[in-house]
Every structure is written in structure tokens, then in C-alpha cells.
Design a protein around this motif. Sequence first.
Motif, PDB file in Angstrom:
ATOM      1  N   HIS A   3       0.848  -1.184   0.000  1.00 42.21           N
ATOM      2  CA  HIS A   3       0.000   0.000   0.000  1.00 42.21           C
ATOM      3  C   HIS A   3       0.881   1.230   0.000  1.00 42.21           C
ATOM      4  CE1 HIS A   3      -3.638  -2.347   0.794  1.00 42.21           C
ATOM      5  NE2 HIS A   3      -2.865  -3.058   1.601  1.00 42.21           N
ATOM      6  N   HIS A  14      -3.267   6.613   9.886  1.00 45.20           N
ATOM      7  CA  HIS A  14      -3.554   5.374   9.166  1.00 45.20           C
ATOM      8  C   HIS A  14      -2.447   4.350   9.397  1.00 45.20           C
ATOM      9  CE1 HIS A  14      -4.947   2.704   5.966  1.00 45.20           C
ATOM     10  NE2 HIS A  14      -3.714   2.709   5.480  1.00 45.20           N
ATOM     11  N   TYR A  17      -2.711   2.437  12.715  1.00 46.53           N
ATOM     12  CA  TYR A  17      -3.718   1.377  12.776  1.00 46.53           C
ATOM     13  C   TYR A  17      -3.322   0.160  11.944  1.00 46.53           C
ATOM     14  CZ  TYR A  17      -7.178   4.173  15.283  1.00 46.53           C
ATOM     15  OH  TYR A  17      -7.848   4.903  16.239  1.00 46.53           O
ATOM     16  N   THR A  18      -2.546   0.358  10.881  1.00 46.86           N
ATOM     17  CA  THR A  18      -2.195  -0.755   9.999  1.00 46.86           C
ATOM     18  C   THR A  18      -0.818  -1.331  10.294  1.00 46.86           C
ATOM     19  OG1 THR A  18      -1.320   0.820   8.348  1.00 46.86           O
ATOM     20  CG2 THR A  18      -3.627   0.150   8.135  1.00 46.86           C
ATOM     21  N   SER A  22       0.809  -2.731  15.907  1.00 47.05           N
ATOM     22  CA  SER A  22      -0.383  -2.156  16.534  1.00 47.05           C
ATOM     23  C   SER A  22      -0.971  -3.095  17.591  1.00 47.05           C
ATOM     24  CB  SER A  22      -1.444  -1.848  15.472  1.00 47.05           C
ATOM     25  OG  SER A  22      -1.854  -3.044  14.813  1.00 47.05           O
TER      26      SER A  22
END
Length: 263
Positions: A3, A14, A17-18, A22
Motif C-alpha cells: 500500500h 492510518h 492502525y495498519t 499495533s
Amino acid sequence: MRHKHSHGVRSIDHLAYTSGMSGWNPAFKTVLAAGTLVLCLAANRPAVSLAVIAALAALQKIKGGMELRDYFGLLRVPLVFLLLGGLAVACDLSFAPAGEWCLSLHWFYICTDAGSIRFALALVLKSLGAVSALYLLALTTAACEFVGVLRRAHLPGLLTELMYLIYRFIFVLLDTHGRMREAAGARLGWRDFRTSCRSFGGTAAGLLVVSLRKSRAYYDAMAARGYDGALCFLEEDKPLRAAQVAGMLAFWAGLVLLRIVFA
């Protein structure tokens, strides 16, 4: 599948969280980041600073699953400020030639020497190591989890809640500003300098009005959900693992050993 993330404030939330880290205990990550920061600053040795930078970058790659290109892209902004600050530390202004190297600018000289350059480079590396330690926390820990850690550390609730609300509202303002810029661009609001100044003024004024309106709307939404002056978050139970603690202690011991070797 890899990504791609845009570098900037909006991508950090972001990434937190990814991240592959985490699922780690947030209190452990806070202690790891804070302890590494203190050791990096206290050691005051380029070797220790380089070790911190390299180790935390490898940790983000191996455990966090983050591409090094993205990671160093996020470090690029603070690095520019640190290099400019290091340049200011390494150079001095004088009305007469001084030091080992001088650059004449007619009315004065910009002077430096090898000792000043070494000191500035060490300062930049130490600061970048400290930034890397803070990035370890920011890129792997969600804001609500960090607020929970601070609350368990018995920090004042008002302070932690204001911190969280301000952090969240930054994203609201960024999104609103992006939409207003796109709207102004669709009306050719940036076609020349004069028009750009007018569009900038209108965008700034509109952003203030919209931010006040949104703050009231969000407060009403919080009140409708039972807000009574204290923010409550549903937190996932993330147990502390012995292997992680052992790795942290081994890493810190390695930094202390480097400090002794390069004393």
C-alpha cells in the motif's frame, strides 16, 4: 500487496492502525520509546544515535511491515529542520576572518572549523535518533490508546482529553482545507499571484467559520452519545509478552555498551 501512503500528518494515523506492531501493548511501546529517547540523549555519542536510528528503522520494517522508503520519507521533514539547525550551529558570523574556513560576504564572514562541524553533526544525529524514538510511538500506537496510557499514568483527565480532541480536530481542519483548496482551484482561484492572495484570505476566513461550526456539531454529537465530561474508549486487551520485554532490555543494554566503548 504493498500500500502506498502519502507522507504527512494524515498518513500517520492510518499507519498507526495498519502497523504490524499495533497489536503490541501500548504501555510497553510508550516505555520503549521514552527509554530509547532518554538513552539516546544521555549517551550523547554519534555511534549510539546511529544505532538507534538503524535499529528503529529495522524494527519498523521487520515488525511493523512498513517500507523503508515510506519511513524515511516521513523522516524527511524533521531532517530538513535538523540540518538547517545544524548548519546554524556549525557556522558563525564574524567581521574578521576566523576559524579554519571562511566565506567572505563583503561586510562580514561566515566562519567554521572542524570541531564545530563535528559537534553539529553529532547534534543532528542525536536529534534524529530522538525523533526516531518518537516515531516508533506515533507510527504504531493509535491516539486513543496513547491517551489510555496517559490516563493510567494518572495525568490530569482534562489534559489528556484536550490532547486527544485537538489531535483529532487537526484531521478535520486538514480535510476541510483540502476541500476548500480544490473548490478554489476549480474556480481558477490560483491562476496568478493576486488571485491566489485573495483566495488564500477567503480560504483562511472560511476555515475559521467552518471550524467553529464543526466544533459545535461535534460537541452536540458527543452529548447525544452520553458525553458527561469524560471521554471513554473501548480498548482492546493487548497482553505484555516476556519476549518483547527481553528484547527491549537487550536493546538498551547494547546502547549502554556502545556508550562505554565510545566513551
